[in-house]
Design a protein around this motif. Structure first.
Motif, PDB file in Angstrom:
ATOM      1  N   LYS A  80      48.209   1.327  22.710  1.00 56.63           N
ATOM      2  CA  LYS A  80      49.271   2.076  23.393  1.00 56.63           C
ATOM      3  C   LYS A  80      49.488   3.379  22.618  1.00 56.63           C
ATOM      4  CE  LYS A  80      51.932  -1.846  25.299  1.00 56.63           C
ATOM      5  NZ  LYS A  80      51.248  -2.963  24.629  1.00 56.63           N
ATOM      6  N   ILE A  81      49.246   4.501  23.280  1.00 57.94           N
ATOM      7  CA  ILE A  81      49.387   5.806  22.641  1.00 57.94           C
ATOM      8  C   ILE A  81      50.500   6.586  23.335  1.00 57.94           C
ATOM      9  CG2 ILE A  81      48.273   7.955  21.981  1.00 57.94           C
ATOM     10  CD1 ILE A  81      46.995   5.553  20.641  1.00 57.94           C
ATOM     11  N   ALA A 115      42.638  12.009  16.256  1.00 61.67           N
ATOM     12  CA  ALA A 115      43.531  10.946  15.800  1.00 61.67           C
ATOM     13  C   ALA A 115      43.563   9.803  16.802  1.00 61.67           C
ATOM     14  CB  ALA A 115      44.934  11.507  15.588  1.00 61.67           C
ATOM     15  N   TRP A 116      43.620  10.145  18.074  1.00 64.64           N
ATOM     16  CA  TRP A 116      43.652   9.157  19.151  1.00 64.64           C
ATOM     17  C   TRP A 116      42.409   8.268  19.088  1.00 64.64           C
ATOM     18  CZ3 TRP A 116      46.261  10.885  24.242  1.00 64.64           C
ATOM     19  CH2 TRP A 116      46.298   9.850  25.182  1.00 64.64           C
ATOM     20  N   ASP A 117      41.241   8.875  18.940  1.00 64.90           N
ATOM     21  CA  ASP A 117      39.986   8.120  18.867  1.00 64.90           C
ATOM     22  C   ASP A 117      39.975   7.176  17.661  1.00 64.90           C
ATOM     23  OD1 ASP A 117      38.918   9.227  21.150  1.00 64.90           O
ATOM     24  OD2 ASP A 117      37.812  10.792  20.089  1.00 64.90           O
ATOM     25  N   ALA A 118      40.488   7.664  16.539  1.00 66.86           N
ATOM     26  CA  ALA A 118      40.530   6.818  15.342  1.00 66.86           C
ATOM     27  C   ALA A 118      41.430   5.608  15.573  1.00 66.86           C
ATOM     28  CB  ALA A 118      41.016   7.629  14.142  1.00 66.86           C
ATOM     29  N   ALA A 119      42.545   5.825  16.258  1.00 62.55           N
ATOM     30  CA  ALA A 119      43.466   4.714  16.557  1.00 62.55           C
ATOM     31  C   ALA A 119      42.812   3.703  17.489  1.00 62.55           C
ATOM     32  CB  ALA A 119      44.752   5.261  17.161  1.00 62.55           C
ATOM     33  N   LEU A 120      42.101   4.192  18.492  1.00 63.88           N
ATOM     34  CA  LEU A 120      41.412   3.288  19.417  1.00 63.88           C
ATOM     35  C   LEU A 120      40.371   2.452  18.690  1.00 63.88           C
ATOM     36  CD1 LEU A 120      40.774   5.606  22.524  1.00 63.88           C
ATOM     37  CD2 LEU A 120      42.625   3.945  22.210  1.00 63.88           C
ATOM     38  N   SER A 121      39.730   3.040  17.705  1.00 70.23           N
ATOM     39  CA  SER A 121      38.644   2.348  17.011  1.00 70.23           C
ATOM     40  C   SER A 121      39.120   1.135  16.232  1.00 70.23           C
ATOM     41  CB  SER A 121      37.922   3.317  16.064  1.00 70.23           C
ATOM     42  OG  SER A 121      38.704   3.595  14.905  1.00 70.23           O
ATOM     43  N   VAL A 122      40.429   1.066  15.922  1.00 67.99           N
ATOM     44  CA  VAL A 122      40.948  -0.085  15.168  1.00 67.99           C
ATOM     45  C   VAL A 122      41.792  -1.007  16.055  1.00 67.99           C
ATOM     46  CG1 VAL A 122      40.909   1.221  13.024  1.00 67.99           C
ATOM     47  CG2 VAL A 122      43.034   1.131  14.356  1.00 67.99           C
ATOM     48  N   ALA A 174      50.898  -3.196   9.733  1.00 69.61           N
ATOM     49  CA  ALA A 174      52.331  -3.323   9.457  1.00 69.61           C
ATOM     50  C   ALA A 174      53.039  -4.075  10.579  1.00 69.61           C
ATOM     51  CB  ALA A 174      52.966  -1.948   9.283  1.00 69.61           C
ATOM     52  N   GLY A 175      52.466  -4.041  11.776  1.00 67.43           N
ATOM     53  CA  GLY A 175      53.070  -4.713  12.917  1.00 67.43           C
ATOM     54  C   GLY A 175      53.397  -3.790  14.072  1.00 67.43           C
ATOM     55  N   PHE A 176      53.047  -2.514  13.953  1.00 66.32           N
ATOM     56  CA  PHE A 176      53.356  -1.565  15.014  1.00 66.32           C
ATOM     57  C   PHE A 176      52.416  -1.763  16.198  1.00 66.32           C
ATOM     58  CE2 PHE A 176      54.844   0.672  11.138  1.00 66.32           C
ATOM     59  CZ  PHE A 176      56.200   0.730  11.471  1.00 66.32           C
ATOM     60  N   THR A 177      52.974  -1.712  17.392  1.00 68.65           N
ATOM     61  CA  THR A 177      52.206  -1.948  18.613  1.00 68.65           C
ATOM     62  C   THR A 177      51.963  -0.672  19.413  1.00 68.65           C
ATOM     63  OG1 THR A 177      54.221  -2.420  19.888  1.00 68.65           O
ATOM     64  CG2 THR A 177      53.130  -4.283  18.799  1.00 68.65           C
ATOM     65  N   ILE A 178      52.735   0.386  19.116  1.00 70.08           N
ATOM     66  CA  ILE A 178      52.600   1.679  19.801  1.00 70.08           C
ATOM     67  C   ILE A 178      52.397   2.754  18.748  1.00 70.08           C
ATOM     68  CG2 ILE A 178      53.734   3.396  21.261  1.00 70.08           C
ATOM     69  CD1 ILE A 178      55.452   1.114  22.406  1.00 70.08           C
ATOM     70  N   LEU A 179      51.432   3.630  18.954  1.00 68.89           N
ATOM     71  CA  LEU A 179      51.246   4.766  18.061  1.00 68.89           C
ATOM     72  C   LEU A 179      51.854   5.999  18.706  1.00 68.89           C
ATOM     73  CD1 LEU A 179      50.084   6.155  15.560  1.00 68.89           C
ATOM     74  CD2 LEU A 179      47.953   6.476  16.845  1.00 68.89           C
ATOM     75  N   TYR A 180      52.786   6.618  18.002  1.00 71.63           N
ATOM     76  CA  TYR A 180      53.443   7.824  18.469  1.00 71.63           C
ATOM     77  C   TYR A 180      52.775   9.014  17.795  1.00 71.63           C
ATOM     78  CZ  TYR A 180      57.423  11.025  19.318  1.00 71.63           C
ATOM     79  OH  TYR A 180      58.226  12.072  19.691  1.00 71.63           O
ATOM     80  N   PHE A 226      46.286   5.481  27.119  1.00 74.49           N
ATOM     81  CA  PHE A 226      47.446   6.368  27.245  1.00 74.49           C
ATOM     82  C   PHE A 226      48.659   5.544  27.685  1.00 74.49           C
ATOM     83  CE2 PHE A 226      50.213   8.806  30.085  1.00 74.49           C
ATOM     84  CZ  PHE A 226      50.645   9.805  29.211  1.00 74.49           C
ATOM     85  N   TYR A 227      49.778   5.734  27.002  1.00 66.53           N
ATOM     86  CA  TYR A 227      50.999   4.973  27.286  1.00 66.53           C
ATOM     87  C   TYR A 227      52.091   5.861  27.866  1.00 66.53           C
ATOM     88  CZ  TYR A 227      54.898   1.720  26.347  1.00 66.53           C
ATOM     89  OH  TYR A 227      55.988   0.889  26.463  1.00 66.53           O
ATOM     90  N   GLY A 228      52.280   7.053  27.292  1.00 73.22           N
ATOM     91  CA  GLY A 228      53.319   7.914  27.811  1.00 73.22           C
ATOM     92  C   GLY A 228      53.538   9.154  26.969  1.00 73.22           C
TER      93      GLY A 228
END
Length: 512
Positions: free
Chosen positions: A118-119, A107-114, A81-87, A168-170
């Motif tokens: 920035k988490i 969930a974090w691992d799944a996000a990293l895999s794609v 969709a264009g999102f750069t940060i996952l909250y 990790f972002y914040g």
């Protein structure tokens, strides 16, 4: 002799024609922008209520409506969709359970895999500390911590679980708190920052999302503390910045209500950005992607592409660089007022029109980011028709309480542009919004021209408008940024003209 003369004449004519050709090219030469490629700037986009479980709690019942999207497939849809940060919030937040087997880490691992890199995390233990307010730190028996060092060490023990995990972002420090939280929030923010630095994360992002202006004085100060709403809200924002030492501040006002554009949107956005500029920090803002009813009352209306464009482009023109959409999906604990197909994904996890609108708008914004983000916001101004067809008061003043003198937060409409005089702005409909930004390094100005007429007014009449501005100073061309494209336009006697639909904007850099 005749042959020699003809040769000389031919040579002379060729030379004249060559000179004329080069002279013509010189006259038609278009000035260009500096090369901004080395700065590699981009906008940051995130969203509340990201990919969820597909299980919704409604009236005490649990209903499985869609698939669990907290996996590689779901986060691919999010990223695309264009999102750069996952909250990570909701069911993907963290509460201190065993990290290695937590839903948050999965969930974090799944996000990293794609490829999400920035988490941003909601740690519910940190959120709980916010609620203590002035009882967070102090010698009183009612205080949780006796010293700020004790607070920092506790926060440090929380952060140790995940701060060194990949990308990790914040973290956030709660959301939309009134002035009574300022003291405690300041101590907590500083504790998070100090603890992170001790753990080797000096660049931690801390999401501080303050209240928007809403006309309720008691949220911003004690009764009688301020003479008017403008002073109260300005002090509220400044006190949060000062107490926390924040390097970025955020707020959320959703422009499109059941009865039109709210007067809170532009006035809040101006205060947040100008306070950020004053303190040398950055500013974020939330964007609308939902519809909500309260009983029969239409509180927030569904947004189309024009509405989404208006919000985003206005804020880009005011120097914002970091955005959160509310919301990606309806939250898993939901009331009856939410409507389907008005968020990025519906409850079944299917893409909606909002998804495709947002995807296009975010992509266009990124194409222009590396130019626009080299310019700093200086100010903005609304130009309104003497006899408008629709409401124009919403751009200049927010709502207010009848019990407070000068109760409305007013948009400061006094900014004077460096290259545009008021009398050199012409338009043929209700309202035009113009902002000014500057690239200090290259001594260049940028002007956003935007048609901010409510797109919904198209049901009753014409919402497009012709806009003309004349630039002072002998400018011959403009670099025009529009819908992700950069083009160069020649000016006629310093004048630029365009026809803008509701929500549309152009960003112009005068050149000579």
């Amino acid at each position: 002799m005749k042959k020699s003369f003809r040769n000389v004449l031919a040579t002379s004519l060729a030379a004249i024609m060559t000179f004329a050709a080069f002279s013509g090219c010189a006259e038609e030469k278009t000035p260009k922008l500096p090369d901004y490629s080395a700065t590699a700037k981009q906008y940051e986009f995130s969203a509340y209520s990201g990919p969820n479980t597909g299980v919704y709690q409604m009236d005490g019942n649990y209903l499985t409506i869609g698939p669990d999207q907290r996996n590689a497939e779901g986060y691919t849809v999010y990223k695309d969709a264009g999102f750069t940060i996952l909250y990570l919030s909701g069911t993907a937040s963290y509460s201190g359970e065993e990290w290695s087997t937590s839903d948050c880490k999965r969930a974090w691992d799944a996000a990293l895999s794609v490829g999400i890199d920035k988490i941003l995390l909601c740690d519910k233990r940190i959120d709980a500390l916010v609620e203590l307010k002035d009882s967070l730190v102090g010698e009183s028996s009612s205080c949780r911590f006796k010293t700020e060092i004790e607070l920092k060490e506790t926060v440090k023990s929380y952060l140790e679980d995940y701060i060194n995990y990949d990308c990790f972002y914040g973290v956030r420090v709660s959301d939309e708190r009134d002035y009574t939280y300022i003291n405690g929030m300041g101590k907590l923010y500083k504790a998070v920052k100090d603890a992170a630095e001790e753990l080797g994360k000096e660049d931690i992002y801390i999401h501080l999302n303050v209240l928007p202006y809403d006309g309720v004085y008691s949220r911003f100060g004690k009764q009688g503390q301020f003479e008017n709403m403008t002073d109260a809200y300005n002090a509220y924002i400044e006190n949060y910045i000062t107490a926390t030492g924040a390097n970025r501040i955020s707020s959320d006002v959703y422009a499109f209500r059941g009865n039109g554009i709210t007067g809170q949107f532009y006035s809040t956005a101006q205060v947040i950005k100008e306070m950020a500029n004053k303190h040398g920090i950055e500013a974020s803002f939330c964007l609308q992607s939902f519809e909500l009813y309260s009983g029969q009352n239409h509180i927030y209306r569904a947004v189309g592409k024009s509405e989404m464009k208006m919000e985003l482009l206005s804020l880009m023109g005011m120097g914002y660089d970091h955005f959160y959409y509310y919301t990606y999906q309806i939250a898993e604990t939901r009331g009856t007022g939410w409507t389907e197909n008005t968020t990025f994904l519906n409850s079944a996890g299917e893409k909606t029109n909002v998804y495709y609108y947002g995807q296009e708008l975010m992509a266009d914004a990124q194409k222009m980011a590396n130019v626009i983000l080299n310019y700093n916001y200086l100010g903005g101004k609304f130009y309104t028709a003497p006899i408008p067809n629709g409401d124009v008061s919403c751009y200049l003043s927010g709502p207010g309480e009848t019990t407070v003198t000068n109760s409305a937060l007013k948009f400061d409409n006094t900014h004077e542009f460096a290259l545009i005089k008021d009398e050199n702005v012409d338009f043929d409909n209700d309202v035009v919004f113009i902002t000014e930004l500057k690239d200090i390094k290259n001594e260049l100005y940028m002007y956003m021209l935007q048609n901010v007429i409510d797109p919904a007014n198209g049901e009753y009449g014409r919402t497009a408008e012709n806009v003309t501005v004349k630039f002072d100073g002998g400018y011959t061309h403009v670099a025009e940024l529009c819908d992700g494209n950069l083009t160069y336009k020649k000016l006629s006697d310093g004048k630029y003209t365009n026809t803008l639909s509701a929500g549309d904007a152009v960003y112009l850099i005068p050149l000579k």
